[in-house]
Design a protein around this motif. Sequence first.
Motif, PDB file in Angstrom:
ATOM      1  N   LEU A   1       3.348  10.454   9.463  1.00 33.99           N
ATOM      2  CA  LEU A   1       3.001   9.038   9.540  1.00 33.99           C
ATOM      3  C   LEU A   1       1.574   8.852   9.053  1.00 33.99           C
ATOM      4  CD1 LEU A   1       3.619   6.126  10.523  1.00 33.99           C
ATOM      5  CD2 LEU A   1       2.805   6.841  12.788  1.00 33.99           C
ATOM      6  N   VAL A   2       1.392   7.958   8.079  1.00 33.05           N
ATOM      7  CA  VAL A   2       0.076   7.746   7.468  1.00 33.05           C
ATOM      8  C   VAL A   2      -0.359   6.306   7.699  1.00 33.05           C
ATOM      9  CG1 VAL A   2      -1.297   7.973   5.375  1.00 33.05           C
ATOM     10  CG2 VAL A   2       0.754   9.374   5.670  1.00 33.05           C
ATOM     11  N   HIS A   3      -1.521   6.142   8.304  1.00 34.31           N
ATOM     12  CA  HIS A   3      -2.096   4.821   8.548  1.00 34.31           C
ATOM     13  C   HIS A   3      -2.893   4.405   7.319  1.00 34.31           C
ATOM     14  CE1 HIS A   3      -4.896   2.203  11.301  1.00 34.31           C
ATOM     15  NE2 HIS A   3      -4.225   1.485  10.417  1.00 34.31           N
ATOM     16  N   CYS A   4      -2.429   3.400   6.611  1.00 35.17           N
ATOM     17  CA  CYS A   4      -3.049   2.959   5.354  1.00 35.17           C
ATOM     18  C   CYS A   4      -3.712   1.599   5.535  1.00 35.17           C
ATOM     19  CB  CYS A   4      -2.011   2.864   4.239  1.00 35.17           C
ATOM     20  SG  CYS A   4      -1.080   4.369   3.929  1.00 35.17           S
ATOM     21  N   ILE A   5      -5.032   1.574   5.588  1.00 37.68           N
ATOM     22  CA  ILE A   5      -5.760   0.302   5.522  1.00 37.68           C
ATOM     23  C   ILE A   5      -6.187   0.144   4.080  1.00 37.68           C
ATOM     24  CG2 ILE A   5      -7.665  -1.070   6.404  1.00 37.68           C
ATOM     25  CD1 ILE A   5      -7.722   0.626   8.879  1.00 37.68           C
ATOM     26  N   THR A   6      -5.436  -0.643   3.347  1.00 40.05           N
ATOM     27  CA  THR A   6      -5.671  -0.757   1.911  1.00 40.05           C
ATOM     28  C   THR A   6      -5.764  -2.220   1.516  1.00 40.05           C
ATOM     29  OG1 THR A   6      -4.978   0.084  -0.253  1.00 40.05           O
ATOM     30  CG2 THR A   6      -3.237  -0.690   1.218  1.00 40.05           C
ATOM     31  N   ASN A   7      -5.908  -2.495   0.238  1.00 37.58           N
ATOM     32  CA  ASN A   7      -6.139  -3.863  -0.207  1.00 37.58           C
ATOM     33  C   ASN A   7      -4.832  -4.606  -0.472  1.00 37.58           C
ATOM     34  OD1 ASN A   7      -5.510  -3.705  -3.262  1.00 37.58           O
ATOM     35  ND2 ASN A   7      -6.900  -1.983  -2.940  1.00 37.58           N
ATOM     36  N   TYR A   8      -4.932  -5.925  -0.568  1.00 41.50           N
ATOM     37  CA  TYR A   8      -3.750  -6.758  -0.773  1.00 41.50           C
ATOM     38  C   TYR A   8      -2.964  -6.346  -2.014  1.00 41.50           C
ATOM     39  CZ  TYR A   8      -5.454 -10.144   2.695  1.00 41.50           C
ATOM     40  OH  TYR A   8      -5.877 -10.757   3.844  1.00 41.50           O
ATOM     41  N   VAL A   9      -3.678  -6.030  -3.089  1.00 41.01           N
ATOM     42  CA  VAL A   9      -3.028  -5.678  -4.348  1.00 41.01           C
ATOM     43  C   VAL A   9      -2.242  -4.378  -4.212  1.00 41.01           C
ATOM     44  CG1 VAL A   9      -3.404  -5.193  -6.794  1.00 41.01           C
ATOM     45  CG2 VAL A   9      -4.861  -6.846  -5.622  1.00 41.01           C
ATOM     46  N   ALA A  10      -2.745  -3.466  -3.401  1.00 36.75           N
ATOM     47  CA  ALA A  10      -2.193  -2.110  -3.346  1.00 36.75           C
ATOM     48  C   ALA A  10      -1.127  -1.898  -2.287  1.00 36.75           C
ATOM     49  CB  ALA A  10      -3.321  -1.113  -3.108  1.00 36.75           C
ATOM     50  N   MET A  11      -0.962  -2.817  -1.370  1.00 38.47           N
ATOM     51  CA  MET A  11      -0.098  -2.557  -0.218  1.00 38.47           C
ATOM     52  C   MET A  11       1.310  -2.114  -0.612  1.00 38.47           C
ATOM     53  SD  MET A  11      -0.992  -5.401   2.649  1.00 38.47           S
ATOM     54  CE  MET A  11      -2.534  -5.357   3.554  1.00 38.47           C
ATOM     55  N   ASN A  12       1.927  -2.844  -1.497  1.00 36.83           N
ATOM     56  CA  ASN A  12       3.319  -2.546  -1.842  1.00 36.83           C
ATOM     57  C   ASN A  12       3.458  -1.214  -2.558  1.00 36.83           C
ATOM     58  OD1 ASN A  12       5.712  -2.851  -4.001  1.00 36.83           O
ATOM     59  ND2 ASN A  12       6.218  -4.003  -2.164  1.00 36.83           N
ATOM     60  N   ILE A  13       2.662  -0.989  -3.600  1.00 29.43           N
ATOM     61  CA  ILE A  13       2.803   0.244  -4.374  1.00 29.43           C
ATOM     62  C   ILE A  13       2.357   1.447  -3.554  1.00 29.43           C
ATOM     63  CG2 ILE A  13       0.542  -0.040  -5.500  1.00 29.43           C
ATOM     64  CD1 ILE A  13       3.720   1.552  -7.028  1.00 29.43           C
ATOM     65  N   ALA A  14       1.318   1.285  -2.719  1.00 30.98           N
ATOM     66  CA  ALA A  14       0.869   2.399  -1.892  1.00 30.98           C
ATOM     67  C   ALA A  14       1.947   2.799  -0.889  1.00 30.98           C
ATOM     68  CB  ALA A  14      -0.421   2.037  -1.161  1.00 30.98           C
ATOM     69  N   ALA A  15       2.598   1.819  -0.283  1.00 26.18           N
ATOM     70  CA  ALA A  15       3.673   2.116   0.663  1.00 26.18           C
ATOM     71  C   ALA A  15       4.850   2.778  -0.036  1.00 26.18           C
ATOM     72  CB  ALA A  15       4.118   0.836   1.363  1.00 26.18           C
ATOM     73  N   ASN A  16       5.205   2.271  -1.212  1.00 26.59           N
ATOM     74  CA  ASN A  16       6.356   2.829  -1.931  1.00 26.59           C
ATOM     75  C   ASN A  16       6.092   4.235  -2.446  1.00 26.59           C
ATOM     76  OD1 ASN A  16       8.308   0.814  -1.640  1.00 26.59           O
ATOM     77  ND2 ASN A  16       7.433  -0.409  -3.294  1.00 26.59           N
ATOM     78  N   VAL A  17       4.885   4.504  -2.913  1.00 30.36           N
ATOM     79  CA  VAL A  17       4.535   5.855  -3.362  1.00 30.36           C
ATOM     80  C   VAL A  17       4.587   6.827  -2.185  1.00 30.36           C
ATOM     81  CG1 VAL A  17       2.582   7.283  -4.123  1.00 30.36           C
ATOM     82  CG2 VAL A  17       3.231   5.248  -5.426  1.00 30.36           C
ATOM     83  N   THR A  18       4.039   6.416  -1.055  1.00 26.79           N
ATOM     84  CA  THR A  18       4.049   7.273   0.125  1.00 26.79           C
ATOM     85  C   THR A  18       5.480   7.587   0.558  1.00 26.79           C
ATOM     86  OG1 THR A  18       1.960   6.261   0.822  1.00 26.79           O
ATOM     87  CG2 THR A  18       3.148   7.528   2.468  1.00 26.79           C
ATOM     88  N   LEU A  19       6.325   6.573   0.557  1.00 28.72           N
ATOM     89  CA  LEU A  19       7.732   6.774   0.913  1.00 28.72           C
ATOM     90  C   LEU A  19       8.451   7.672  -0.082  1.00 28.72           C
ATOM     91  CD1 LEU A  19       8.735   3.153   1.988  1.00 28.72           C
ATOM     92  CD2 LEU A  19       8.825   5.180   3.450  1.00 28.72           C
ATOM     93  N   ALA A  20       8.237   7.417  -1.371  1.00 29.39           N
ATOM     94  CA  ALA A  20       8.930   8.197  -2.396  1.00 29.39           C
ATOM     95  C   ALA A  20       8.528   9.665  -2.345  1.00 29.39           C
ATOM     96  CB  ALA A  20       8.633   7.622  -3.784  1.00 29.39           C
ATOM     97  N   ALA A  21       7.288   9.936  -1.977  1.00 31.65           N
ATOM     98  CA  ALA A  21       6.829  11.326  -1.895  1.00 31.65           C
ATOM     99  C   ALA A  21       7.412  12.046  -0.694  1.00 31.65           C
ATOM    100  CB  ALA A  21       5.310  11.370  -1.846  1.00 31.65           C
ATOM    101  N   GLY A  22       7.751  11.282   0.352  1.00 30.70           N
ATOM    102  CA  GLY A  22       8.363  11.910   1.520  1.00 30.70           C
ATOM    103  C   GLY A  22       7.649  11.673   2.826  1.00 30.70           C
ATOM    104  N   ALA A  23       6.631  10.804   2.837  1.00 27.71           N
ATOM    105  CA  ALA A  23       5.901  10.501   4.060  1.00 27.71           C
ATOM    106  C   ALA A  23       6.251   9.092   4.538  1.00 27.71           C
ATOM    107  CB  ALA A  23       4.402  10.629   3.836  1.00 27.71           C
ATOM    108  N   SER A  24       5.640   8.684   5.651  1.00 27.55           N
ATOM    109  CA  SER A  24       5.949   7.394   6.262  1.00 27.55           C
ATOM    110  C   SER A  24       4.672   6.562   6.373  1.00 27.55           C
ATOM    111  CB  SER A  24       6.567   7.608   7.652  1.00 27.55           C
ATOM    112  OG  SER A  24       6.804   6.369   8.293  1.00 27.55           O
TER     113      SER A  24
END
Length: 260
Positions: A16-39
């Motif tokens: 489980l990864v806590h991501c405090i990121t920017n508005y622009v990055a939220m979707n792609i950052a979440a999807n990359v993390t999921l695709a790699a195998g993390a949550s």
Amino acid sequence: MNANTTFAKLRDQVPLVHCITNYVAMNIAANVTLAAGASPAMIHAEEEVADFSPITGALTINIGTLSTPWLRAMKNAAIAANEANIPWVLDPVAHFATPYRALAAKDLLALKPSVVRGNASEIIALSGQAGSGKGADSGDKVEDARASAEILALTHGCVVAVSGPVDYITDGEQRAHITGGSALMPSVTALGCSLTALVGAYCAIAPRLEAAVGAFLLFAEAGERAEAHASGPGSFCVAFLDCLHNLQPGDLDEARVSWG
């Protein structure tokens, strides 16, 4: 270190990864993390971050779209992560652009991140040197940021990871260069920010230098493979997520990593 073994560990543990990121990055950052195998968990309210960070595997902080409440949340989360011995990653996006951003990055750096990830201009400026960045884009070459990266790593006791055509990662004593990726990557907004989230995922399951190298290698491998299926930035983004998802432990070419 064996990047394929580390990748297998990531897939097996699904941190489980806590991501405090920017508005622009939220979707792609979440999807990359999921695709790699993390949550991923995209929690940023200052009222809850200090309670949430200690129960995660890692924290990532990206200052791309700053505000005063978000900055307070970032600091609270970093302090809580440190108290709980949770690794955390700082992405000082365009910190040189305004005095407010520069002070925010300085204050966060003082909270001792495990890894600092940025482009060459961000790393050069963070070390106190003059870079040639323009907004979130780098105007400097990775090789010009190597000395700055080593200064930061030794001064702040962290790993510094510099993104570029050939990535550079150092803890001040060991140095890794990683090839691969695609020239289309800079044309997809916030893809670099998503790499920060991926570094965080790896930090949850591996020592920080091994984590940074493993995350950058996976990113480079997926980027190079995705380019073969893309006709432009839009199709590249989709192909990149698919390649991340479809890559398996054993697929990573460790010859992409050179040390020294």
